[in-house]
Motif scaffolding. Structure first.
Motif, mmCIF file in Angstrom:
data_model
loop_
_atom_site.group_PDB
_atom_site.id
_atom_site.type_symbol
_atom_site.label_atom_id
_atom_site.label_comp_id
_atom_site.label_asym_id
_atom_site.label_seq_id
_atom_site.Cartn_x
_atom_site.Cartn_y
_atom_site.Cartn_z
ATOM 1 N N PRO A 143 0.827 -1.216 0.000
ATOM 2 C CA PRO A 143 0.000 0.000 0.000
ATOM 3 C C PRO A 143 0.855 1.258 0.000
ATOM 4 O O PRO A 143 1.948 1.284 0.578
ATOM 5 C CB PRO A 143 -0.791 -0.136 1.308
ATOM 6 N N VAL A 144 0.372 2.300 -0.624
ATOM 7 C CA VAL A 144 1.084 3.573 -0.644
ATOM 8 C C VAL A 144 0.997 4.236 0.735
ATOM 9 O O VAL A 144 0.015 4.084 1.453
ATOM 10 C CB VAL A 144 0.492 4.500 -1.733
ATOM 11 N N GLY A 145 2.055 4.931 1.108
ATOM 12 C CA GLY A 145 2.033 5.703 2.339
ATOM 13 C C GLY A 145 2.207 4.906 3.608
ATOM 14 O O GLY A 145 2.034 5.445 4.700
ATOM 15 N N LYS A 146 2.565 3.629 3.502
ATOM 16 C CA LYS A 146 2.771 2.788 4.678
ATOM 17 C C LYS A 146 4.187 2.220 4.659
ATOM 18 O O LYS A 146 4.616 1.644 3.655
ATOM 19 C CB LYS A 146 1.764 1.632 4.709
ATOM 20 N N PRO A 147 4.956 2.369 5.763
ATOM 21 C CA PRO A 147 6.319 1.817 5.783
ATOM 22 C C PRO A 147 6.316 0.299 5.681
ATOM 23 O O PRO A 147 5.478 -0.378 6.286
ATOM 24 C CB PRO A 147 6.883 2.289 7.124
ATOM 25 N N VAL A 148 7.246 -0.225 4.915
ATOM 26 C CA VAL A 148 7.375 -1.662 4.663
ATOM 27 C C VAL A 148 8.779 -2.108 5.046
ATOM 28 O O VAL A 148 9.770 -1.512 4.625
ATOM 29 C CB VAL A 148 7.117 -1.981 3.179
ATOM 30 N N LYS A 149 8.858 -3.154 5.854
ATOM 31 C CA LYS A 149 10.142 -3.739 6.246
ATOM 32 C C LYS A 149 10.274 -5.103 5.587
ATOM 33 O O LYS A 149 9.368 -5.925 5.661
ATOM 34 C CB LYS A 149 10.218 -3.879 7.767
ATOM 35 N N LEU A 150 11.407 -5.331 4.933
ATOM 36 C CA LEU A 150 11.683 -6.623 4.318
ATOM 37 C C LEU A 150 12.709 -7.376 5.166
ATOM 38 O O LEU A 150 13.792 -6.852 5.442
ATOM 39 C CB LEU A 150 12.231 -6.451 2.897
ATOM 40 N N THR A 151 12.354 -8.572 5.597
ATOM 41 C CA THR A 151 13.303 -9.467 6.261
ATOM 42 C C THR A 151 13.707 -10.504 5.226
ATOM 43 O O THR A 151 12.858 -11.240 4.717
ATOM 44 C CB THR A 151 12.666 -10.136 7.485
ATOM 45 N N MET A 152 15.002 -10.563 4.908
ATOM 46 C CA MET A 152 15.440 -11.286 3.724
ATOM 47 C C MET A 152 16.505 -12.328 4.058
ATOM 48 O O MET A 152 17.288 -12.159 4.992
ATOM 49 C CB MET A 152 16.012 -10.298 2.704
ATOM 50 N N ILE A 153 16.522 -13.387 3.259
ATOM 51 C CA ILE A 153 17.559 -14.414 3.372
ATOM 52 C C ILE A 153 17.706 -15.084 2.012
ATOM 53 O O ILE A 153 16.762 -15.099 1.213
ATOM 54 C CB ILE A 153 17.208 -15.444 4.466
ATOM 55 N N SER A 154 18.885 -15.617 1.741
ATOM 56 C CA SER A 154 19.128 -16.307 0.479
ATOM 57 C C SER A 154 19.104 -17.810 0.680
ATOM 58 O O SER A 154 19.554 -18.319 1.710
ATOM 59 C CB SER A 154 20.472 -15.891 -0.116
ATOM 60 N N GLN A 155 18.616 -18.507 -0.314
ATOM 61 C CA GLN A 155 18.572 -19.965 -0.264
ATOM 62 C C GLN A 155 19.847 -20.575 -0.835
ATOM 63 O O GLN A 155 20.111 -21.755 -0.626
ATOM 64 C CB GLN A 155 17.350 -20.470 -1.039
ATOM 65 N N ASP A 156 20.661 -19.760 -1.547
ATOM 66 C CA ASP A 156 21.846 -20.332 -2.181
ATOM 67 C C ASP A 156 23.067 -19.421 -2.104
ATOM 68 O O ASP A 156 23.949 -19.631 -1.293
ATOM 69 C CB ASP A 156 21.549 -20.708 -3.644
ATOM 70 N N VAL A 157 23.116 -18.368 -2.933
ATOM 71 C CA VAL A 157 24.289 -17.491 -2.979
ATOM 72 C C VAL A 157 23.882 -16.076 -2.563
ATOM 73 O O VAL A 157 22.722 -15.810 -2.269
ATOM 74 C CB VAL A 157 24.907 -17.470 -4.395
ATOM 75 N N ILE A 158 24.852 -15.168 -2.550
ATOM 76 C CA ILE A 158 24.551 -13.786 -2.171
ATOM 77 C C ILE A 158 23.804 -13.092 -3.302
ATOM 78 O O ILE A 158 24.221 -13.108 -4.458
ATOM 79 C CB ILE A 158 25.841 -13.016 -1.839
ATOM 80 N N HIS A 159 22.701 -12.461 -2.947
ATOM 81 C CA HIS A 159 21.935 -11.625 -3.858
ATOM 82 C C HIS A 159 21.866 -10.214 -3.272
ATOM 83 O O HIS A 159 22.378 -9.953 -2.188
ATOM 84 C CB HIS A 159 20.521 -12.179 -4.049
ATOM 85 N N ALA A 160 21.203 -9.305 -3.978
ATOM 86 C CA ALA A 160 20.971 -7.958 -3.447
ATOM 87 C C ALA A 160 19.611 -7.475 -3.953
ATOM 88 O O ALA A 160 19.385 -7.416 -5.164
ATOM 89 C CB ALA A 160 22.070 -6.992 -3.873
#
Length: 338
Positions: free
Chosen positions: A127-144
């Protein structure tokens, strides 16, 4: 006449501040490069071999001149440092009310889960106007994970969680890129963020996403199914009940608490700790327990399922003190043995 943007659209609260610093550094770099080059060319021409320039009374040292050319760059450098540090802190510290989404990077796609349990591949609807936090992990190699329009990116690393956040300010469709070379199909690892109005997002969640499912389980509900004793589950509840037992410690109230280990050390039970305790229980044994939790959960569980378990563990209540008779009990590494 020309419809060629010099930069991606400023679609998050970071955009204007980021671009101001970027263009300030660019302008100053060009200015000082040109200024130095002009001086070099001027003096090279004036004092070229055979010129009639006066070379008497050569000055080898001038404190005033050194101060004059040193202080402005110093002041500008400190200003840029202050602006950059301020923005860095904002980018790295998400607000407490940010909605948390879970991202798994894998060769070569992005798998995303909403707090409500909705799943998307290579797309993120928010949604617009709402802060979003992404908790991230990789299943194999380093991504960005990189969204140019939001002026933010962060590494997605195998074996531990990383986070990033943003607050979208414009509705629209914005590209996602992997900004770290991750294999032969790196250039194809992309997708889109769809920023929609808040009523539209509420309707999206209500219908269970684009697949229009009647009911979508939340991450915690899916974790409960894995944790419980029903068919197809891991039956974690047989060792981890409401109270500490000989078989394993209670997980009630474990999330966010300080855990003491058999080697005398302690650590905060954050997401990384809970994940490690599930897949590598022998690394940090809870004080009073031995390493009897099966070590093969890493091969049985996907990163999504591990996250489901963590989200369910976070919902468990405050642990009730219960006497444990044996001095040494079977354990959870770091506090969550099954």
């Amino acid at each position: 006449m020309f419809n060629y943007p010099m930069a991606p659209e400023q679609a998050s609260t970071f955009g204007a501040e980021h671009d101001f610093i970027f263009y300030l550094i660019t302008i100053l770099t060009v200015f000082f490069t040109v200024a130095v080059m002009v001086c070099v060319l001027y003096f090279a021409f004036k004092y070229r071999r055979g010129s009639k320039a006066n070379r008497d009374n050569i000055v080898h040292h001038s404190q005033k001149l050194e101060i004059a050319w040193s202080m402005p760059p110093l002041i500008l450098g400190l200003v840029i440092f202050g602006l950059s540090t301020s923005l860095f802190v904002k980018v790295r510290v998400p607000p407490k009310d940010a909605a948390e989404f879970f991202v798994v990077g894998k060769q070569w796609m992005w798998h995303i889960q909403h707090p409500s349990g909705i799943r998307e591949n290579n797309t993120l609807t928010i949604p617009v106007g709402k802060p979003v936090k992404l908790t991230m992990i990789s299943q194999d190699v380093i991504h960005a994970f990189y969204v140019p329009a939001f002026r933010t990116q962060y590494m997605v690393i195998p074996g531990r969680y990383t986070t990033m956040w943003f607050n979208p300010i414009k509705e629209g469709k914005y590209p996602i890129f992997c900004n770290m070379y991750c294999g032969t199909q790196h250039s194809e690892m992309g997708g889109y963020v769809y920023v929609v109005s808040q009523p539209e997002y509420a309707a999206f969640v209500a219908r269970g996403g684009d697949k229009k499912k009647d009911h979508v389980q939340t991450l915690a509900e899916q974790g409960k199914s894995l944790f419980g004793g029903n068919t197809g589950s891991l039956n974690c509840v047989s060792c981890h009940g409401e109270k500490d037992t000989e078989r394993g410690p209670s997980l009630s109230g474990i999330a966010g608490s300080m855990r003491k280990f058999a080697d005398g050390q302690s650590a905060l039970a954050d997401d990384d700790y809970l994940r490690e305790s599930i897949i590598a229980p022998e690394k940090r044994l809870t004080a009073g327990y031995e390493g009897t939790m099966p070590p093969d959960y890493k091969s049985q569980l996907s990163e999504e399922q591990i996250r489901h378990l963590i989200e369910y563990i976070k919902t468990l209540g405050v642990a009730k003190a219960a006497p444990v008779t044996p001095t040494t009990m079977p354990a959870l590494s770091g506090g969550t043995s099954k």
